[in-house]
Design a protein around this motif. Structure first.
Motif, PDB file in Angstrom:
ATOM      1  N   ASP A  15       0.882  -1.170   0.000  1.00 21.39           N
ATOM      2  CA  ASP A  15       0.000   0.000   0.000  1.00 21.39           C
ATOM      3  C   ASP A  15       0.923   1.225   0.000  1.00 21.39           C
ATOM      4  O   ASP A  15       1.485   1.577   1.040  1.00 21.39           O
ATOM      5  CB  ASP A  15      -0.888  -0.004   1.241  1.00 21.39           C
ATOM      6  N   PRO A  16       1.121   1.888  -1.154  1.00 25.41           N
ATOM      7  CA  PRO A  16       2.072   3.001  -1.256  1.00 25.41           C
ATOM      8  C   PRO A  16       1.826   4.131  -0.251  1.00 25.41           C
ATOM      9  O   PRO A  16       2.778   4.687   0.313  1.00 25.41           O
ATOM     10  CB  PRO A  16       1.890   3.491  -2.696  1.00 25.41           C
ATOM     11  N   ASP A  17       0.565   4.463  -0.020  1.00 29.92           N
ATOM     12  CA  ASP A  17       0.262   5.534   0.933  1.00 29.92           C
ATOM     13  C   ASP A  17       0.660   5.124   2.346  1.00 29.92           C
ATOM     14  O   ASP A  17       1.195   5.938   3.111  1.00 29.92           O
ATOM     15  CB  ASP A  17      -1.229   5.888   0.889  1.00 29.92           C
ATOM     16  N   TYR A  18       0.402   3.887   2.686  1.00 31.76           N
ATOM     17  CA  TYR A  18       0.776   3.396   4.008  1.00 31.76           C
ATOM     18  C   TYR A  18       2.294   3.345   4.138  1.00 31.76           C
ATOM     19  O   TYR A  18       2.842   3.640   5.199  1.00 31.76           O
ATOM     20  CB  TYR A  18       0.182   2.007   4.248  1.00 31.76           C
ATOM     21  N   ARG A  19       2.995   2.963   3.074  1.00 38.39           N
ATOM     22  CA  ARG A  19       4.456   2.935   3.083  1.00 38.39           C
ATOM     23  C   ARG A  19       5.015   4.316   3.414  1.00 38.39           C
ATOM     24  O   ARG A  19       5.902   4.459   4.254  1.00 38.39           O
ATOM     25  CB  ARG A  19       4.983   2.484   1.726  1.00 38.39           C
ATOM     26  N   ASP A  20       4.485   5.351   2.771  1.00 43.79           N
ATOM     27  CA  ASP A  20       4.972   6.711   3.001  1.00 43.79           C
ATOM     28  C   ASP A  20       4.686   7.153   4.432  1.00 43.79           C
ATOM     29  O   ASP A  20       5.527   7.799   5.071  1.00 43.79           O
ATOM     30  CB  ASP A  20       4.321   7.673   2.008  1.00 43.79           C
ATOM     31  N   PHE A  21       3.512   6.810   4.935  1.00 42.44           N
ATOM     32  CA  PHE A  21       3.146   7.158   6.311  1.00 42.44           C
ATOM     33  C   PHE A  21       4.023   6.419   7.305  1.00 42.44           C
ATOM     34  O   PHE A  21       4.573   7.005   8.242  1.00 42.44           O
ATOM     35  CB  PHE A  21       1.672   6.820   6.550  1.00 42.44           C
ATOM     36  N   GLN A  22       4.172   5.125   7.092  1.00 42.66           N
ATOM     37  CA  GLN A  22       4.921   4.289   8.028  1.00 42.66           C
ATOM     38  C   GLN A  22       6.394   4.664   8.087  1.00 42.66           C
ATOM     39  O   GLN A  22       7.012   4.676   9.158  1.00 42.66           O
ATOM     40  CB  GLN A  22       4.766   2.824   7.637  1.00 42.66           C
ATOM     41  N   SER A  23       6.977   4.971   6.961  1.00 47.14           N
ATOM     42  CA  SER A  23       8.409   5.285   6.920  1.00 47.14           C
ATOM     43  C   SER A  23       8.746   6.506   7.758  1.00 47.14           C
ATOM     44  O   SER A  23       9.865   6.628   8.269  1.00 47.14           O
ATOM     45  CB  SER A  23       8.863   5.490   5.473  1.00 47.14           C
ATOM     46  N   LYS A  24       7.788   7.402   7.941  1.00 43.33           N
ATOM     47  CA  LYS A  24       8.020   8.588   8.769  1.00 43.33           C
ATOM     48  C   LYS A  24       8.080   8.234  10.258  1.00 43.33           C
ATOM     49  O   LYS A  24       8.657   8.979  11.052  1.00 43.33           O
ATOM     50  CB  LYS A  24       6.909   9.614   8.527  1.00 43.33           C
TER      51      LYS A  24
END
Length: 228
Positions: A15-24
């Motif tokens: 899930d690309p959006d979740y990836r961006d959120f999680q990486s933060k």
């Protein structure tokens, strides 16, 4: 190879959006190593994989290239039912844990049935000097030894940990905030005496004050113990 099969499945769950959120949320892990698989999907996949006879091939393929593989590894270990086998898996994996999320979400269910055997291992981990190994040891003391099995020596062992690492200090603060909720009469002495270094001391008070498990009058008293 099971490793390739697992990686293909994980990318299929991305899930690309979740990836961006999680990486933060995990600054110690580069975004390029985060696939972006949601935790419920990882847990479900771990249950599926834990039943396979060839899962050891994946567990032994260390280090993993992706954060999500480490998460999956932690969830599989947490499902291991044999204590000796689980402990060995933890010992092999801990040196490769490089972030707070994988550390905190590795919670072997079998450990709660082997507490006396676990204590020497915990003492070894918190004395290791390795950030996430120390954090894991403290987490286990918080999860399993703040109830009927509490011993003030365990709290003293946590208080005596000497570390400048943020993720160790935060776990020490979390431990004492939880101890103030579950073992107040024993834990308050560490706060009153200023046993913890100032940042950790104040963070423990902050977390205790924010907790719904600490009585309002105790929260007011704790506020007076903040250090400058």
């Amino acid at each position: 190879m099971i490793q390739n099969e697992i990686r293909q499945r994980l990318f299929g769950l991305c899930d690309p959006d979740y990836r961006d959120f999680q990486s933060k949320l995990i600054p110690t892990v580069g975004i390029d190593s985060v696939i972006g698989v949601r935790t419920p999907d990882l847990r479900n996949y771990a249950k599926e994989l834990s039943k396979r006879e060839d899962i050891c091939e994946f567990l032994n393929a260390l280090p993993h290239d992706h954060f999500d593989e480490n998460q999956l590894h932690a969830f599989i270990i947490s499902l291991t039912k044999d204590y000796a086998k689980c402990l060995e898996q933890v010992k092999v994996f801990l040196p490769y844990v490089d972030n707070w999320a994988t550390c905190d979400q590795m919670s072997p269910k079998v450990f709660k049935r082997h507490k006396s055997e676990l204590i020497p291992e915990i003492r070894s981990w918190i004395a290791s000097g390795k950030t996430y190994t120390v954090r894991f040891g403290i987490k286990l003391l918080m999860e399993h030894f703040l109830g009927d099995d509490f011993d003030i020596e365990y709290a003293r062992a946590v208080a005596e940990i000497d570390s400048d690492e943020y993720y160790v200090k935060m776990m020490i603060a979390w431990y004492f905030a939880t101890a103030l909720a579950k073992q107040y009469e024993s834990a308050i002495g560490f706060i009153e005496r200023g046993t913890l270094e100032p940042w950790t001391h104040n963070k423990a008070i902050q977390k205790a004050v924010e907790s719904f498990r600490v009585a309002p009058e105790r929260k007011e008293y704790l506020k007076t113990l903040r250090r400058k």
